[in-house]
Design a protein around this motif. Structure first.
Motif, PDB file in Angstrom:
ATOM      1  N   PHE A  46       2.939  -3.177   3.528  1.00 27.29           N
ATOM      2  CA  PHE A  46       2.056  -2.861   2.721  1.00 27.29           C
ATOM      3  C   PHE A  46       1.085  -4.188   2.328  1.00 27.29           C
ATOM      4  O   PHE A  46      -0.090  -4.010   2.339  1.00 27.29           O
ATOM      5  CB  PHE A  46       2.535  -2.170   1.382  1.00 27.29           C
ATOM      6  CG  PHE A  46       1.571  -2.191   0.370  1.00 27.29           C
ATOM      7  CD1 PHE A  46       0.803  -1.027   0.641  1.00 27.29           C
ATOM      8  CD2 PHE A  46       1.306  -2.799  -0.431  1.00 27.29           C
ATOM      9  CE1 PHE A  46      -0.368  -0.865  -0.655  1.00 27.29           C
ATOM     10  CE2 PHE A  46       0.579  -2.770  -1.619  1.00 27.29           C
ATOM     11  CZ  PHE A  46      -0.302  -1.515  -1.626  1.00 27.29           C
ATOM     12  N   GLU A  66      -1.242  -5.325   5.072  1.00 27.47           N
ATOM     13  CA  GLU A  66      -2.335  -4.191   5.197  1.00 27.47           C
ATOM     14  C   GLU A  66      -3.227  -4.548   4.124  1.00 27.47           C
ATOM     15  O   GLU A  66      -4.561  -4.354   4.309  1.00 27.47           O
ATOM     16  CB  GLU A  66      -2.107  -2.829   5.102  1.00 27.47           C
ATOM     17  CG  GLU A  66      -1.259  -2.402   6.286  1.00 27.47           C
ATOM     18  CD  GLU A  66      -0.426  -1.143   6.112  1.00 27.47           C
ATOM     19  OE1 GLU A  66      -0.633  -0.068   5.037  1.00 27.47           O
ATOM     20  OE2 GLU A  66       0.263  -0.576   6.940  1.00 27.47           O
ATOM     21  N   THR A  67      -2.890  -5.016   2.902  1.00 22.55           N
ATOM     22  CA  THR A  67      -3.819  -5.400   1.818  1.00 22.55           C
ATOM     23  C   THR A  67      -4.241  -6.808   1.573  1.00 22.55           C
ATOM     24  O   THR A  67      -4.747  -7.123   0.840  1.00 22.55           O
ATOM     25  CB  THR A  67      -3.263  -4.835   0.538  1.00 22.55           C
ATOM     26  OG1 THR A  67      -2.000  -5.513   0.223  1.00 22.55           O
ATOM     27  CG2 THR A  67      -3.083  -3.319   0.582  1.00 22.55           C
ATOM     28  N   THR A 113      -5.847 -10.393   2.064  1.00 21.16           N
ATOM     29  CA  THR A 113      -7.062 -10.712   1.837  1.00 21.16           C
ATOM     30  C   THR A 113      -7.734 -11.993   2.555  1.00 21.16           C
ATOM     31  O   THR A 113      -8.741 -12.281   2.796  1.00 21.16           O
ATOM     32  CB  THR A 113      -7.868 -11.005   0.319  1.00 21.16           C
ATOM     33  OG1 THR A 113      -7.107 -12.016  -0.328  1.00 21.16           O
ATOM     34  CG2 THR A 113      -7.611  -9.744  -0.350  1.00 21.16           C
TER      35      THR A 113
END
Length: 57
Positions: A21, A24-25, A27
């Motif tokens: 997770f 996927e997030t 930056t």
């Protein structure tokens, strides 16, 4: 001992899921690389636990 190993295996799956997770997030590329390496390390530990569980059975 089997209960502890099963707990560790379930926990490793959860940890991998959390890192996926975060991956996927992420930056930045540095974050992505850090999470990928942690996923790979946790997967190695999970493989070792799985092999031990199969040998104990």
């Amino acid at each position: 001992m089997g209960d502890i190993r099963e707990f560790l295996i379930r926990s490793s799956h959860k940890v991998i899921g959390h890192y996926q997770f975060l991956l996927e997030t992420a930056t930045s590329n540095a974050e992505r690389q850090r999470y990928r390496s942690r996923i790979e390390e946790e997967a190695r530990l999970l493989d070792a636990l799985t092999v031990e569980a199969k040998q104990a059975a």
